[in-house]
Design an enzyme around this catalytic site. Structure first.
Site, PDB file in Angstrom:
ATOM      1  N   TYR A  63      73.209  15.956  51.259  1.00  0.00           N
ATOM      2  CA  TYR A  63      72.250  15.683  50.191  1.00  0.00           C
ATOM      3  C   TYR A  63      72.391  16.561  48.943  1.00  0.00           C
ATOM      4  CZ  TYR A  63      69.765  19.406  52.785  1.00  0.00           C
ATOM      5  OH  TYR A  63      69.444  20.567  53.437  1.00  0.00           O
ATOM      6  N   HIS A  66      68.843  24.089  55.853  1.00  0.00           N
ATOM      7  CA  HIS A  66      67.403  24.233  56.083  1.00  0.00           C
ATOM      8  C   HIS A  66      67.145  24.999  57.379  1.00  0.00           C
ATOM      9  CE1 HIS A  66      63.188  23.289  56.575  1.00  0.00           C
ATOM     10  NE2 HIS A  66      63.457  22.749  57.738  1.00  0.00           N
ATOM     11  N   ARG A  82      67.699  28.120  48.446  1.00  0.00           N
ATOM     12  CA  ARG A  82      68.147  28.259  49.831  1.00  0.00           C
ATOM     13  C   ARG A  82      69.641  28.007  49.850  1.00  0.00           C
ATOM     14  NH1 ARG A  82      68.860  23.743  52.871  1.00  0.00           N
ATOM     15  NH2 ARG A  82      67.023  22.547  52.277  1.00  0.00           N
TER      16      ARG A  82
HETATM   17  C1  LIG Z   1      53.196  18.913  58.582  1.00  0.00           C
HETATM   18  C2  LIG Z   1      54.668  18.994  58.740  1.00  0.00           C
HETATM   19  N1  LIG Z   1      55.429  17.929  58.395  1.00  0.00           N
HETATM   20  C3  LIG Z   1      56.767  17.987  58.569  1.00  0.00           C
HETATM   21  C4  LIG Z   1      57.370  19.097  59.087  1.00  0.00           C
HETATM   22  C5  LIG Z   1      58.876  19.137  59.288  1.00  0.00           C
HETATM   23  N2  LIG Z   1      59.463  20.061  58.313  1.00  0.00           N
HETATM   24  C6  LIG Z   1      59.768  21.326  58.647  1.00  0.00           C
HETATM   25  S1  LIG Z   1      60.284  22.224  57.345  1.00  0.00           S
HETATM   26  C7  LIG Z   1      60.122  20.929  56.277  1.00  0.00           C
HETATM   27  C8  LIG Z   1      60.423  21.123  54.819  1.00  0.00           C
HETATM   28  C9  LIG Z   1      59.593  22.182  54.206  1.00  0.00           C
HETATM   29  O1  LIG Z   1      60.019  22.443  52.910  1.00  0.00           O
HETATM   30  P1  LIG Z   1      59.411  23.586  52.022  1.00  0.00           P
HETATM   31  O2  LIG Z   1      57.939  23.607  52.109  1.00  0.00           O
HETATM   32  O3  LIG Z   1      59.988  23.446  50.669  1.00  0.00           O
HETATM   33  O4  LIG Z   1      59.884  24.933  52.702  1.00  0.00           O
HETATM   34  P2  LIG Z   1      61.345  25.454  52.981  1.00  0.00           P
HETATM   35  O5  LIG Z   1      61.745  24.936  54.353  1.00  0.00           O
HETATM   36  O6  LIG Z   1      62.239  24.950  51.921  1.00  0.00           O
HETATM   37  O7  LIG Z   1      61.244  26.926  52.999  1.00  0.00           O
HETATM   38  C10 LIG Z   1      59.683  19.797  56.972  1.00  0.00           C
HETATM   39  C11 LIG Z   1      59.504  18.467  56.362  1.00  0.00           C
HETATM   40  C12 LIG Z   1      56.527  20.174  59.440  1.00  0.00           C
HETATM   41  N3  LIG Z   1      57.023  21.292  59.984  1.00  0.00           N
HETATM   42  N4  LIG Z   1      55.196  20.097  59.248  1.00  0.00           N
END
Ligand SMILES: Cc1ncc(C[n+]2csc(CCOP(=O)(O)OP(=O)(O)O)c2C)c(N)n1
Lengths: 389, 326
Positions: free
Chosen positions: A295, A286, A282
């Site tokens: 970070y 985010h 990415r």
């Molecule tokens: C169950 C849940 N916990 C926390 C969140 C908050 N949150 C949104 S995106 C994210 C990180 C997700 O990372 P990843 O699965 O690696 O996907 P990326 O965003 O990098 O595509 C978090 C912690 C959420 N949406 N759902």
């Protein structure tokens, strides 16, 4: 008393190098890599691709990036409340999205704008939920592209159930490629830690469901590097659930497409699930609410910027002579037009009628909702009357 | 023969069978629902007759069961999911409140989830912990879900079929301590509406509002009160969301006194909503505040406590006396 604390040993690993298992066809300069153990099973798929295929794939990459940039800009201009950018992940998503046939079904997370594009969802429709006018402005059955899912991991199970439904409907392994169907389910590297994700792998495996799990390992889950999510990379964990896992260079659109196509073909013909880990990055934040400088290092981002998927595909097309310069100029113009349309239509997107807030909670009539809708309408009308007097 | 004597468990089993015969899209899913017929034998014999594709023994994973049922429902199936015991629904809580309840709304009506989540609920069977809970308020609180509870064999037979026919997702509570109680079931009579409350026993002095396993307890209380010259009306709510307000308010206005009885802890339980609603809508008809009888505000205690924890005849009658004394 002295207590010793035992913490997990640091498991930091190189998040810029996918290792020798990774399927890759094009190097950073756009040169076609020789056949090797990792890419050999997919080489024919890449061989079979025409110049026309390459051009249209490249077009998708460019338009998807432009659409994403526009989403970002619209958020900065206050038109959207939030935008999760896919910058850097275009090849992973276009490669996966193009491996789907119309009868297949995709279950996205919230960042899969490139997959939506490949499914034919109008990019403007992706903006509604980020503008706050709806929870997803497209009919998922029209494009076989499910609504975005915000709760990490939930959709992996929906995808599995849907794939089990396809099995029951007899549209798997029929011998007719136009009929055979399968599902692709998307989540991130962080998502692989979720219970729902792991349960989905169990169910899919036990049912031998026609399903491809597509993990975009973009190295970060908000601020947490992926080595805080797992000690064994997702593609290796698949084996433990009873089906194959493949790591593919997520910035190499040809490799992603080839791997995804092979996995979808296997699923459609009744050979069960595959897990694909697209090793990517990415490049942006985010979401627009995030500050990645807190970070991660600029040096790391620079390494990945060098691996830019669009630059790489362009290099490949130029070395192979797949396109002439006018193709690239015309594509830029098309991207400008797309961006202008998205901006215009986003700004024109009206706020919904307040009373429609009460719509579609239930299929059948529900007295509590009906009563509240009536109360609300009367309350609204009281202002109109006051204004009129 | 249109009338049969059967247990509540058999009522459910026959209702499921009928629904599966009527609609090939109906599939049953859950832990041990196949060969064993479920730990309470509610699905007994159904896998034998309908096959493993329609009565699916799932992996032991509640989020997985409910989550995959969502996908199947999206694909046009009508899954009926069995949660083995009330206390094991929590791993699926997220899927139910985040996804099952909201799919129709967030898709602007494009998607329907015609699924039923069956939950054997309540105590009184001397079980170990996590086997005796009443968690209906969590789901009744969540818009997008419908929540119902059956209390006798006839309702079991009809309500399960009506729930399966519903295009909205239904949380279907079964009073596990009443599974083996028998009654006549008229298999031909047109059923009461799924969301209609039912006056089980008419009366004039006070209304007992209740559902599920407490219906029988309340009827016994009414019988006992009658010997002392008090006429109690017993209303079986049947539906917890949406509530049949008319039947509730009519009864409250008629008797002027209302006591709500349920097994769940009283704090923020169904009784809290019912008391608020009744005082809001029937204030000038009331002779006494609406009173509640429920489980105490404790984790469900070890079974040697349950006769003290659960509302029983005496606690119901004691509260009835308090109401009548106003
Ligand atoms: C169950 C849940 N916990 C926390 C969140 C908050 N949150 C949104 S995106 C994210 C990180 C997700 O990372 P990843 O699965 O690696 O996907 P990326 O965003 O990098 O595509 C978090 C912690 C959420 N949406 N759902």
């Amino acid at each position: 008393m002295h207590h010793e604390t035992t913490v997990a040993p640091s498991m930091e690993h190189d998040i810029t190098d996918g290792g020798p298992d990774m399927v890759q066809f094009v190097d950073g300069d756009g040169n076609r890599l020789p056949t090797c153990e990792a890419n050999e099973p997919y080489a024919q798929i890449v061989e079979d691709m025409t110049s026309e295929d390459a051009r249209s794939m490249y077009r998708d990459l460019v338009l998807v990036r432009r659409m994403d940039a526009e989403g970002h800009a619209l958020q900065r201009q206050g038109e959207l409340g939030l935008w999760p950018s896919l910058l850097g992940q275009e090849a992973a998503q276009v490669g996966a999205g193009r491996a789907l046939r119309p009868q297949d079904y995709a279950f996205p997370g919230y960042r899969e704008h490139g997959v939506a594009w490949c499914r034919g969802v109008d990019p403007v429709n992706l903006l509604g939920m980020f503008r706050g006018v709806n929870h997803g402005g497209w009919d998922s059955n029209q494009n076989n592209f499910h609504l975005y899912t915000i709760v990490i991991g939930n959709q992996m199970l929906h995808a599995t159930g849907y794939a089990m439904g396809m099995q029951r409907d007899g549209v798997v392994g029929t011998g007719n490629p136009d009929r055979d169907a399968a599902v692709m389910a998307f989540t991130g590297d962080g998502g692989t830690a979720q219970g729902d994700y792991n349960e989905a792998l169990v169910f899919a495996s036990v049912a031998n469901a026609p399903l491809v799990f597509f993990i975009q390992n973009n190295q970060w889950a908000i601020s947490e590097p992926n080595y805080k999510q797992f000690r064994i990379p997702p593609y290796q964990r698949a084996r433990g659930f009873g089906f194959p896992g493949v790591r593919v260079d997520g910035n190499d659109v040809l490799a992603v497409y080839a791997v995804a196509k092979a996995a979808m073909d296997a699923a459609r013909t009744g050979q069960g699930p595959t897990l694909i880990e697209a090793f990517t990055y990415r490049l942006g934040a985010h979401t627009t609410s995030d500050d990645p400088t807190k970070y991660r290092s600029a040096a790391e981002v620079d390494i990945w910027r060098e691996k830019d998927p669009i630059k790489r595909m362009r290099g490949f097309m130029e070395t192979k002579g797949h396109a002439d310069p006018t193709f690239f100029t015309e594509l830029e113009e098309e991207a400008d037009e797309l961006a202008a349309r998205i901006r215009r239509e986003c700004q024109q997107m009206p706020d919904p009628e307040p009373v429609t807030m009460f719509d579609k909670v239930y299929v059948d009539q529900h007295p509590v909702i009906d009563a509240e809708r009536e109360q609300f309408a009367a309350y609204q009308a009281s202002f109109v009357q006051e204004g009129g007097n | 023969m249109s009338t049969q004597r059967m247990t509540l468990a058999k009522g459910l089993n026959s209702g499921l069978r009928k629904a599966m015969e009527d609609d090939p899209k109906v599939i049953l899913m859950g832990e041990d629902v196949g060969k064993l017929g479920g730990v309470f034998r509610i699905t007994e014999g159904l896998q034998k007759d309908f096959g493993e594709d329609r009565v699916i023994d799932t992996p032991l994973a509640e989020a997985g069961i409910v989550g995959t049922a969502i996908g199947l429902a999206m694909r046009g199936y009508r899954p009926v999911v069995e949660i083995q015991f009330d206390g094991f629904i929590y791993p699926a809580f997220d899927q139910i409140v985040s996804q099952v309840s909201k799919m129709h709304y967030r898709s602007l009506g494009a998607l329907k989830l015609p699924m039923v989540i069956r939950v054997p609920f309540g105590g009184g069977i001397g079980a170990v912990e996590h086997h005796s809970e009443s968690n209906e308020a969590y789901f009744a609180h969540t818009a997008g879900l419908r929540v119902v509870a059956c209390s006798d064999p006839a309702d079991a037979y009809w309500m399960i079929q009506q729930a399966i026919a519903s295009d909205d997702p239904v949380i279907f509570y079964e009073p596990k301590r009443r599974y083996h109680e028998r009654a006549e079931v008229d298999l031909d009579a047109p059923p009461v509406g799924l969301y209609d409350a039912r006056v089980v026993r008419p009366g004039t002095d006070l209304t007992l509002l209740t559902y599920g396993p407490m219906v029988k307890t309340c009827v016994q209380a009414a019988e006992a009160a009658a010997t002392e010259g008090h006429s109690l009306e017993v209303v079986d709510l049947r539906a917890l969301s949406p509530l049949d307000r008319k039947t509730i308010f009519d009864s409250a206005k008629k008797t002027g006194r209302v006591v709500v009885v349920h097994e769940a802890s009283t704090f923020l339980g169904m009784g809290a909503e019912l008391a608020a609603l009744v005082q809001q809508e029937c204030f000038y008809h009331l002779e006494a505040p609406v009173l509640r009888v429920g489980g105490y505000n404790l984790p469900y205690p070890p079974s040697r406590f349950e006769e003290h924890f659960l509302p029983d005849l005496d606690r119901v009658l004691d509260t009835v006396d308090r109401s009548l004394a106003f």
